[in-house]
Design an enzyme around this catalytic site. Structure first.
Site, PDB file in Angstrom:
ATOM      1  N   LYS A   1       5.036  -4.380  -5.068  1.00  0.00           N
ATOM      2  CA  LYS A   1       6.481  -4.245  -5.210  1.00  0.00           C
ATOM      3  C   LYS A   1       7.215  -4.578  -3.921  1.00  0.00           C
ATOM      4  O   LYS A   1       8.217  -5.275  -3.929  1.00  0.00           O
ATOM      5  CB  LYS A   1       6.820  -2.815  -5.653  1.00  0.00           C
ATOM      6  CG  LYS A   1       8.320  -2.588  -5.890  1.00  0.00           C
ATOM      7  CD  LYS A   1       8.845  -3.477  -6.988  1.00  0.00           C
ATOM      8  CE  LYS A   1      10.313  -3.233  -7.251  1.00  0.00           C
ATOM      9  NZ  LYS A   1      10.866  -4.211  -8.206  1.00  0.00           N
TER      10      LYS A   1
ATOM     11  N   ARG B   1       3.645   0.145  -6.872  1.00  0.00           N
ATOM     12  CA  ARG B   1       3.728  -0.732  -5.707  1.00  0.00           C
ATOM     13  C   ARG B   1       2.634  -1.794  -5.704  1.00  0.00           C
ATOM     14  O   ARG B   1       2.703  -2.765  -4.971  1.00  0.00           O
ATOM     15  CB  ARG B   1       3.634   0.107  -4.423  1.00  0.00           C
ATOM     16  CG  ARG B   1       4.792   1.063  -4.246  1.00  0.00           C
ATOM     17  CD  ARG B   1       4.571   1.988  -3.062  1.00  0.00           C
ATOM     18  NE  ARG B   1       4.580   1.263  -1.803  1.00  0.00           N
ATOM     19  CZ  ARG B   1       5.663   1.042  -1.064  1.00  0.00           C
ATOM     20  NH1 ARG B   1       6.833   1.483  -1.473  1.00  0.00           N
ATOM     21  NH2 ARG B   1       5.578   0.392   0.085  1.00  0.00           N
TER      22      ARG B   1
ATOM     23  N   GLU C   1      14.336 -18.246 -11.472  1.00  0.00           N
ATOM     24  CA  GLU C   1      14.042 -16.829 -11.682  1.00  0.00           C
ATOM     25  C   GLU C   1      13.326 -16.602 -13.009  1.00  0.00           C
ATOM     26  O   GLU C   1      12.394 -15.803 -13.104  1.00  0.00           O
ATOM     27  CB  GLU C   1      15.341 -16.011 -11.628  1.00  0.00           C
ATOM     28  CG  GLU C   1      15.199 -14.533 -11.926  1.00  0.00           C
ATOM     29  CD  GLU C   1      14.310 -13.780 -10.962  1.00  0.00           C
ATOM     30  OE1 GLU C   1      13.954 -12.627 -11.280  1.00  0.00           O
ATOM     31  OE2 GLU C   1      13.949 -14.327  -9.896  1.00  0.00           O
TER      32      GLU C   1
ATOM     33  N   ASN D   1      -0.864   1.292   6.506  1.00  0.00           N
ATOM     34  CA  ASN D   1      -0.181   0.153   5.893  1.00  0.00           C
ATOM     35  C   ASN D   1       0.163  -0.828   7.002  1.00  0.00           C
ATOM     36  O   ASN D   1       0.623  -0.419   8.068  1.00  0.00           O
ATOM     37  CB  ASN D   1       1.117   0.589   5.206  1.00  0.00           C
ATOM     38  CG  ASN D   1       0.883   1.384   3.948  1.00  0.00           C
ATOM     39  OD1 ASN D   1      -0.249   1.540   3.506  1.00  0.00           O
ATOM     40  ND2 ASN D   1       1.953   1.902   3.369  1.00  0.00           N
ATOM     41  N   GLY D   2      -0.018  -2.111   6.755  1.00  0.00           N
ATOM     42  CA  GLY D   2       0.310  -3.107   7.762  1.00  0.00           C
ATOM     43  C   GLY D   2      -0.899  -3.947   8.122  1.00  0.00           C
ATOM     44  O   GLY D   2      -1.921  -3.936   7.429  1.00  0.00           O
TER      45      GLY D   2
ATOM     46  N   HIS E   1      12.693 -37.117 -12.771  1.00  0.00           N
ATOM     47  CA  HIS E   1      12.108 -37.562 -11.514  1.00  0.00           C
ATOM     48  C   HIS E   1      10.719 -36.962 -11.298  1.00  0.00           C
ATOM     49  O   HIS E   1      10.320 -36.663 -10.176  1.00  0.00           O
ATOM     50  CB  HIS E   1      13.027 -37.207 -10.343  1.00  0.00           C
ATOM     51  CG  HIS E   1      14.334 -37.922 -10.368  1.00  0.00           C
ATOM     52  ND1 HIS E   1      14.455 -39.254 -10.025  1.00  0.00           N
ATOM     53  CD2 HIS E   1      15.571 -37.503 -10.732  1.00  0.00           C
ATOM     54  CE1 HIS E   1      15.722 -39.614 -10.154  1.00  0.00           C
ATOM     55  NE2 HIS E   1      16.417 -38.581 -10.587  1.00  0.00           N
TER      56      HIS E   1
ATOM     57  N   TRP F   1      -3.722  -2.234  -1.059  1.00  0.00           N
ATOM     58  CA  TRP F   1      -3.602  -3.608  -1.554  1.00  0.00           C
ATOM     59  C   TRP F   1      -4.297  -4.483  -0.518  1.00  0.00           C
ATOM     60  O   TRP F   1      -3.851  -4.577   0.628  1.00  0.00           O
ATOM     61  CB  TRP F   1      -2.128  -3.976  -1.699  1.00  0.00           C
ATOM     62  CG  TRP F   1      -1.862  -5.288  -2.383  1.00  0.00           C
ATOM     63  CD1 TRP F   1      -1.794  -5.524  -3.719  1.00  0.00           C
ATOM     64  CD2 TRP F   1      -1.588  -6.543  -1.732  1.00  0.00           C
ATOM     65  NE1 TRP F   1      -1.497  -6.848  -3.960  1.00  0.00           N
ATOM     66  CE2 TRP F   1      -1.362  -7.497  -2.756  1.00  0.00           C
ATOM     67  CE3 TRP F   1      -1.515  -6.949  -0.403  1.00  0.00           C
ATOM     68  CZ2 TRP F   1      -1.075  -8.820  -2.480  1.00  0.00           C
ATOM     69  CZ3 TRP F   1      -1.227  -8.286  -0.126  1.00  0.00           C
ATOM     70  CH2 TRP F   1      -1.004  -9.208  -1.165  1.00  0.00           C
TER      71      TRP F   1
ATOM     72  N   CYS G   1       0.838  -1.200   0.000  1.00  0.00           N
ATOM     73  CA  CYS G   1       0.000   0.000   0.000  1.00  0.00           C
ATOM     74  C   CYS G   1       0.876   1.254   0.000  1.00  0.00           C
ATOM     75  O   CYS G   1       1.998   1.238   0.477  1.00  0.00           O
ATOM     76  CB  CYS G   1      -0.902   0.015   1.227  1.00  0.00           C
ATOM     77  SG  CYS G   1      -1.840  -1.501   1.497  1.00  0.00           S
TER      78      CYS G   1
ATOM     79  N   LYS H   1       9.597 -14.920 -13.318  1.00  0.00           N
ATOM     80  CA  LYS H   1       9.302 -13.730 -14.135  1.00  0.00           C
ATOM     81  C   LYS H   1       8.111 -13.981 -15.047  1.00  0.00           C
ATOM     82  O   LYS H   1       7.244 -13.127 -15.216  1.00  0.00           O
ATOM     83  CB  LYS H   1      10.526 -13.333 -14.968  1.00  0.00           C
ATOM     84  CG  LYS H   1      11.608 -12.645 -14.199  1.00  0.00           C
ATOM     85  CD  LYS H   1      11.173 -11.270 -13.727  1.00  0.00           C
ATOM     86  CE  LYS H   1      11.832 -10.892 -12.436  1.00  0.00           C
ATOM     87  NZ  LYS H   1      11.437 -11.634 -11.252  1.00  0.00           N
TER      88      LYS H   1
ATOM     89  N   GLU I   1       4.902 -14.041 -12.993  1.00  0.00           N
ATOM     90  CA  GLU I   1       4.543 -12.734 -12.440  1.00  0.00           C
ATOM     91  C   GLU I   1       3.838 -11.836 -13.444  1.00  0.00           C
ATOM     92  O   GLU I   1       2.850 -11.175 -13.107  1.00  0.00           O
ATOM     93  CB  GLU I   1       5.804 -12.014 -11.946  1.00  0.00           C
ATOM     94  CG  GLU I   1       6.362 -12.555 -10.644  1.00  0.00           C
ATOM     95  CD  GLU I   1       7.615 -11.814 -10.222  1.00  0.00           C
ATOM     96  OE1 GLU I   1       7.740 -11.505  -9.026  1.00  0.00           O
ATOM     97  OE2 GLU I   1       8.480 -11.546 -11.085  1.00  0.00           O
TER      98      GLU I   1
END
Length: 611
Positions: A606, A27, A484, A100-101, A507, A74, A2, A488, A491
């Site tokens: 973010k 963000r 990674e 925020n939190g 496997h 958010w 947020c 990406k 995301e």
């Protein structure tokens, strides 16, 4: 996550607040709102959706207000909606709060207040805050004292800014576990969760300490409810320019940041390499060679992309210095009883320096008396302040939610640390150290060469516009790169993707392979090259389509691959800095071809400042 912006000054607050919220859109958020102070009243506007929709709402006479707070939310507690958007107010509409939190004991407090006759309008945990503050104000307390006393009843994390209709030209802000920074302008003052929101107005900032409550009015900023400004020694200067958070002609911030990596990588090692002794000098580590030799074990902890950088760091440190390294998810680390001995060094990695889980792991290590080192990007961040020592990656602001340049800069800094440890512990000779340092210096130019082939990668990417699944394979130090690359793609394109060690394919994952399952294989020249080719052969035998990331000059790879993207040759330990670049571009171009919002992927933020 947020975003918060607060303003006290002489300019139209609505304009300042909306401009600040736009700077924080990267963000991640799902609703937005603001509250403006007029003589004797507050005017609140909020909506589900983008800041542009909030901007379209009529603020009426409040357009003249010069004091206000604003927020992008958010969702954590309560679905995204206009009702649940911030600012949140008390029943009388006299107090507004942005938060925020997470308030962990909100259910208990909510029941207490409901028994006292308080009525709640939202599904959020945050609404408890204006109600508690209003209760304290009702006892005759001023806003600063009311906020302090209300927060004494709260358990959880918060970065809050409070506005009251009854205290003109005044804001009260507080933080615990969620970052806040105050800005000092020319006769005007700001408070925000991210300096990007205010850097166009001021470069002078004060980072709030953990548990600190401040009062902001036209007389200044104070933390003692007085009218004197906070001591000048706490003021820090933001050393990056507003142009660094502009797109500069690029279609997306992510693309700009991918292309900025030759520069950001150079910044990460500039002034830190000693070509005389073949080592690296990292003043921020604050460690003598004797202390480096005394390290028994290293634990690296991080989340998401930073965790992938940590895995590469394990390969680097163990190969160059022979110190055993353990890599931990920060989100899991503190929920068991980890073994942390006095000879253990904890390295924490976080782009923002505010990642809640990583910060919690750091505090556990500090409590166990371990030496803690931070690798962060944001100067003045909580992790930077709480670690014993550390290294800034100097990547500059990263706006795209999917990290690119911060990841490679983290890996570069880990390469420097590995070199320093290796030389100090006499595992690397001066000649070997010098050769490695020279390979580091050559990396930015090699990255630039890969970026020159972006159009070729974009053409390959179009082949995968409509796929539903993707598998990424790598061996050794390139296994984290496979992870990674898959992250990406997930995301920003919303394609299901998995990264695997190439040898582990048989496997389990081999059962998924058919002509509809594309496989990205990192197949650069190196010790395991022949083994990777064997893995590719197994994929081709099952009609899988292979995209190979291969070394320039490798002709043999073409016979077993459907597509090939080439990277220059480099040291085995530095090759992730090159092999990840095509995977970043591949993800970007696939997402664009699918019409995805690359810079603001759904449901993501973010900086993850809550658990």
């Amino acid at each position: 996550m947020c975003g918060i912006v607060g303003y006290v000054g002489s300019k139209p607050a609505r304009e300042v607040l909306l401009a600040g919220l736009k700077r924080l859109e990267y963000r991640g958020y799902d609703s937005a709102g603001y509250s403006l102070q007029l003589p004797g009243e507050l005017v609140c506007r909020k909506c589900q959706g983008r800041v542009s929709e909030l901007e379209a709402l009529d603020s009426g006479k409040a357009v003249s207000s010069t004091v206000g707070i604003a927020h992008t939310r958010w969702a954590t507690h309560g679905e995204p909606s206009q009702k649940n958007a911030h600012p949140l107010t008390d029943e009388a509409g006299r107090i507004s709060v942005v938060h925020n939190g997470i308030i962990e004991n909100f259910k208990v407090l909510r029941k207490e207040l409901q028994k006292a006759g308080v009525h709640f309008e939202t599904d959020t945990d945050s609404e408890i805050l204006p109600m508690l503050i209003s209760q304290e104000v009702g006892k005759g307390k001023d806003l600063f004292t009311a906020v302090k006393d209300a927060l004494a009843r709260v358990h959880g994390t918060y970065g809050i800014v409070v506005l009251s209709a009854d205290e003109p030209d005044t804001l009260v802000a507080a933080r615990y576990g969620s970052p806040l920074v105050a800005g000092i302008g020319d006769g005007e003052y700001f408070v925000t969760s991210d300096v990007a929101a205010i850097v166009s107005h001021t470069r002078e900032v004060i980072y709030l300490e953990e548990g600190e409550v401040i009062k902001i009015d036209l007389k200044g900023i104070s933390s003692d409810n007085g009218h004197s400004s906070l001591i000048r020694e706490r003021i820090e200067y933001v050393d990056w320019d507003i142009t660094e958070i502009e797109k500069d002609g690029y279609t997306h911030f992510m693309l700009k940041e991918i292309y900025s990596q030759p520069e950001s990588l150079s910044n990460a090692f500039r002034g830190r390499l000693d070509l005389e002794q073949g080592t690296a000098h990292l003043g921020g580590l604050n460690m003598s060679e004797e202390e480096m030799r005394s390290i028994d074990r290293i634990v690296i902890t991080a989340c998401g992309t930073s965790w992938h950088a940590a895995l590469i760091g394990k390969y680097l440190i163990e190969a160059l210095s022979r110190i055993p390294v353990q890599v931990e998810y920060a989100s899991e680390f503190r929920y068991r009883d980890p073994v942390l001995t006095p000879g253990t060094v904890m390295i924490v990695i976080s782009q923002s320096g505010e990642t809640a889980d990583t910060l919690a792991a750091l505090r556990l290590a500090a409590k166990r008396k371990c030496r803690t080192l931070g690798i962060v990007n944001v100067v003045g961040s909580t992790i930077a302040r709480e670690t014993d020592a550390g290294v800034y990656i100097h990547a500059g602001p990263e706006i795209g939610v999917a990290s690119t340049k911060a990841f490679t800069s983290q890996v570069m800094v880990l390469s420097l640390i590995s070199l320093a440890f290796g030389r100090a512990r006499n595992f690397l000779s001066r000649k070997q150290g010098l050769e490695f340092a020279q390979q580091i210096i050559a990396i930015p130019e090699k990255v630039a060469k890969i970026l020159d082939n972006s159009s070729e990668i974009a053409e390959i990417a179009r082949e995968f516009t409509y796929v539903n699944n993707f598998l990424y394979l790598g061996r050794g130090v390139n296994y984290p790169v496979a992870l990674e690359g898959a992250l990406k793609l997930k995301e920003i394109s919303y394609i299901h993707a998995e990264g695997y060690p190439a040898a582990e394919m048989k496997h389990g994952p081999i059962a998924l392979i058919d002509e509809m399952m594309p496989i990205a294989v990192i197949a650069v020249k190196g010790a395991a090259y022949d083994k990777v080719i064997s893995n590719i052969e197994q994929v081709k035998a099952r009609h899988g389509r292979v995209l190979a990331i291969a070394t320039v000059g490798d002709i043999d790879i073409e016979s077993v691959s459907d597509w090939v993207i080439r990277v220059p040759d480099t040291s085995d330990m530095l090759v992730p800095l090159l092999t990840v670049i095509p995977l970043q571009l591949l993800s970007y171009h696939i997402a664009v071809s699918r019409g995805c919002d690359v810079d603001k992927p759904r449901n993501l933020a973010k900086s993850v400042t809550v658990e």
